[in-house]
Design a protein around this motif. Sequence first.
Motif, short mmCIF file in Angstrom:
data_model
loop_
_atom_site.label_atom_id
_atom_site.label_comp_id
_atom_site.label_asym_id
_atom_site.label_seq_id
_atom_site.Cartn_x
_atom_site.Cartn_y
_atom_site.Cartn_z
N UNK A 153 0.84 -1.21 0.00
CA UNK A 153 0.00 0.00 0.00
C UNK A 153 0.87 1.25 0.00
N UNK A 154 1.90 1.25 0.81
CA UNK A 154 2.79 2.41 0.85
C UNK A 154 3.48 2.63 -0.48
N UNK A 155 3.86 1.53 -1.14
CA UNK A 155 4.52 1.66 -2.45
C UNK A 155 3.57 2.25 -3.48
N UNK A 156 2.33 1.74 -3.54
CA UNK A 156 1.36 2.24 -4.50
C UNK A 156 1.06 3.72 -4.28
N UNK A 187 2.73 4.37 -7.96
CA UNK A 187 3.57 3.25 -8.39
C UNK A 187 2.69 2.02 -8.58
N UNK A 188 2.93 0.94 -7.84
CA UNK A 188 2.13 -0.26 -8.06
C UNK A 188 1.95 -1.05 -6.77
N UNK A 189 0.80 -1.68 -6.65
CA UNK A 189 0.56 -2.64 -5.56
C UNK A 189 1.23 -3.95 -5.92
N UNK A 190 0.97 -4.43 -7.13
CA UNK A 190 1.57 -5.66 -7.64
C UNK A 190 2.30 -5.31 -8.94
N UNK A 191 3.60 -5.52 -8.97
CA UNK A 191 4.40 -5.07 -10.12
C UNK A 191 3.97 -5.74 -11.42
N UNK A 192 3.72 -7.04 -11.38
CA UNK A 192 3.34 -7.73 -12.61
C UNK A 192 1.97 -7.26 -13.09
N UNK A 193 1.03 -7.13 -12.18
CA UNK A 193 -0.31 -6.65 -12.55
C UNK A 193 -0.23 -5.29 -13.23
N UNK A 194 0.57 -4.38 -12.68
CA UNK A 194 0.70 -3.05 -13.27
C UNK A 194 1.34 -3.11 -14.64
N UNK A 195 2.37 -3.96 -14.80
CA UNK A 195 3.02 -4.09 -16.10
C UNK A 195 2.04 -4.58 -17.17
N UNK A 196 1.22 -5.57 -16.83
CA UNK A 196 0.23 -6.08 -17.78
C UNK A 196 -0.82 -5.02 -18.09
N UNK A 197 -1.23 -4.28 -17.06
CA UNK A 197 -2.23 -3.22 -17.28
C UNK A 197 -1.69 -2.16 -18.26
N UNK A 203 2.79 5.95 -2.52
CA UNK A 203 3.93 6.85 -2.42
C UNK A 203 3.95 7.64 -1.14
N UNK A 204 3.46 7.05 -0.04
CA UNK A 204 3.38 7.78 1.22
C UNK A 204 4.75 8.15 1.78
N UNK A 205 5.78 7.36 1.47
CA UNK A 205 7.11 7.63 2.00
C UNK A 205 7.94 8.51 1.08
N UNK A 206 7.37 8.91 -0.05
CA UNK A 206 8.10 9.73 -1.01
C UNK A 206 7.99 11.20 -0.62
N UNK A 207 9.12 11.86 -0.61
CA UNK A 207 9.14 13.30 -0.31
C UNK A 207 8.93 14.08 -1.61
N UNK A 208 7.83 14.83 -1.74
CA UNK A 208 7.58 15.56 -2.99
C UNK A 208 8.41 16.83 -3.14
N UNK A 209 9.08 17.24 -2.08
CA UNK A 209 9.78 18.54 -2.09
C UNK A 209 10.91 18.62 -3.12
N UNK A 244 8.80 1.54 -16.40
CA UNK A 244 9.91 2.05 -15.59
C UNK A 244 9.40 3.02 -14.53
N UNK A 245 8.40 3.83 -14.88
CA UNK A 245 7.84 4.81 -13.96
C UNK A 245 7.01 4.15 -12.87
N UNK A 246 6.04 3.32 -13.26
CA UNK A 246 5.09 2.77 -12.29
C UNK A 246 5.63 1.56 -11.53
N UNK A 247 6.35 0.69 -12.23
CA UNK A 247 6.77 -0.57 -11.64
C UNK A 247 8.14 -0.44 -10.97
#
Length: 538
Positions: A298-301, A335-345, A303-309, A469-472
């Motif tokens: 969930x955090x990866x999808x 980003x993605x919850x499941x890397x493979x799922x996002x790549x296929x999408x 981006x809660x830990x990403x600093x936007x500054x 490359x961006x999402x996964x």
Amino acid sequence: MQVEAVRTTGIYCRADCSAQPLPHNVTHYSNPVAAEVAGFRPCLRCHPERRAGSLADLDVPTPVGAALLRINDGFLDHHDEEALAAHVGYSARQLRRLFEHHVGATPTTIARSRRAHFARCLIDDTDLTFAEIARAAGFGGPRQLHRAITSVFCFTPTELRSKRRRGERPRLDGGLVLALPYLAPFDFEAFISHQASRAIPGVEAVTGAGGSAAYVRSFSAYGHAGIVEVTAPTDSAPMAAVPTDAAPMAAVPTDAAPMAAVPTDAAPMAAVPGDGEQLQMRLHLPTYDSIIDAVSRARALLGTDTNPSPAAAALADDPLIGPLTRSAPGLRVPRSWDRFETAIRIVVGQQISLAAASTLSGRIAQRFGTPIDALLECCAGSPARIEHGEDVAVPLTHLFPDAAKLADAGTAGLAGLGFTQRRIDTIVGISRAVASGDVDLSATDTLEATVAQLCELPGIGPWTAHLIAMRVFGHDDAFPASDLGLRRAIERLVDHPMQPREIDTLAERWRPYRAWAAQHLWHAAAGSGPTQSGPTPR
């Protein structure tokens, strides 16, 4: 995130903690784990270990960063340091040496701290038994939990639970509610808007609107099907604050580590961090074993830990993107919850509308995914529906299939779903590459290397490779210059037609945050007309 360790108490705090120790008693550490290795435990007043991004935005060599990402994904829950080192091209001894120099702790210590802090939150803020908490946090049993908690916090699990404030014991009815701290500002509505047009029917959905909006999806945790809801926090729901420890990290001071004093605890424990900077995550599962991995996803999808500054500062003076960053300061690159799922999408979305891509992705899930009709009690009596808001029912019927399942299906299996033969070949090709290990969706190669490897697969060009490359892979400088939506957004701003090559040239001034620039352009264009996915038709 730097922390301040007080030698006279054996406690480390956030810089903004209300405690005021004498300056000569304070030692600074670049991250909480380094302070714990030196013998300090977290302050019970400011909860530095719960701060979002507490281990983010720190500078380490690429192999260390790659290893930290895998640790954050739970790699060391099932493998040893030898396997981790092999993945980043080092011996275990050399990797440990690099970690101790740049991070202040070994990989195993960081993994143990990750589990211990997650368990601590469940001890503080839920009524799960210690055996259930041990399984949820990835420990072998209550004895391992006891050793880890006592080592990190200098209290036993029983002692920590006894310190909870009265009247703040949470309810588990309707799922386990946790908090996801984030680095402010965070625009949850922008995330909801982005996901709403890309949700895979039967697997994920967006419900409600405004402050009551929620992102819901199905997922699997150790063989158990479940459902997760992410919403903005509400005052009525108690939440267990989830510690965040995303990599990479920076070097820690080389000062000699002081001994921790016997702890004293005058300050009561807070049930949740006092910042108010958090989302609400509700898990519906028949068991809470290893839910720490679901929280990491969930955090990866989100981006809660990403600093936007840093991205905002780099793009602030650009005449095109600068005004967009100022109007949406809390925007993240999802980003993605499941890397493979996002790549296929992403592959499915080549040169078709977002709505059509979601429909076709849903057909893949329906034909090859695992049905989740047997959720029973974990969904409040409704086997495949989650109730959210007022009279809103979201049908979640399947888990998305993994790479092996689609690889085994072959081209014949995907026939009749509405795909062209070329698209079928691409889906099967990337599925087989991922299933065989030829393509590692968790790799931390450079953007150039990632794009080059993906473009070697049949049917994958620069647009698809850069979006993956961006999402996964999480590359901040990925930029699908031929994207039709980007072209239309830029043309509205410059008020004249542009070709992909011109857009690519224009985007050079947005390095190394071209992905953030792209997200701001998509966000600004949202709602201005029919949304199109895929590269510009040639």
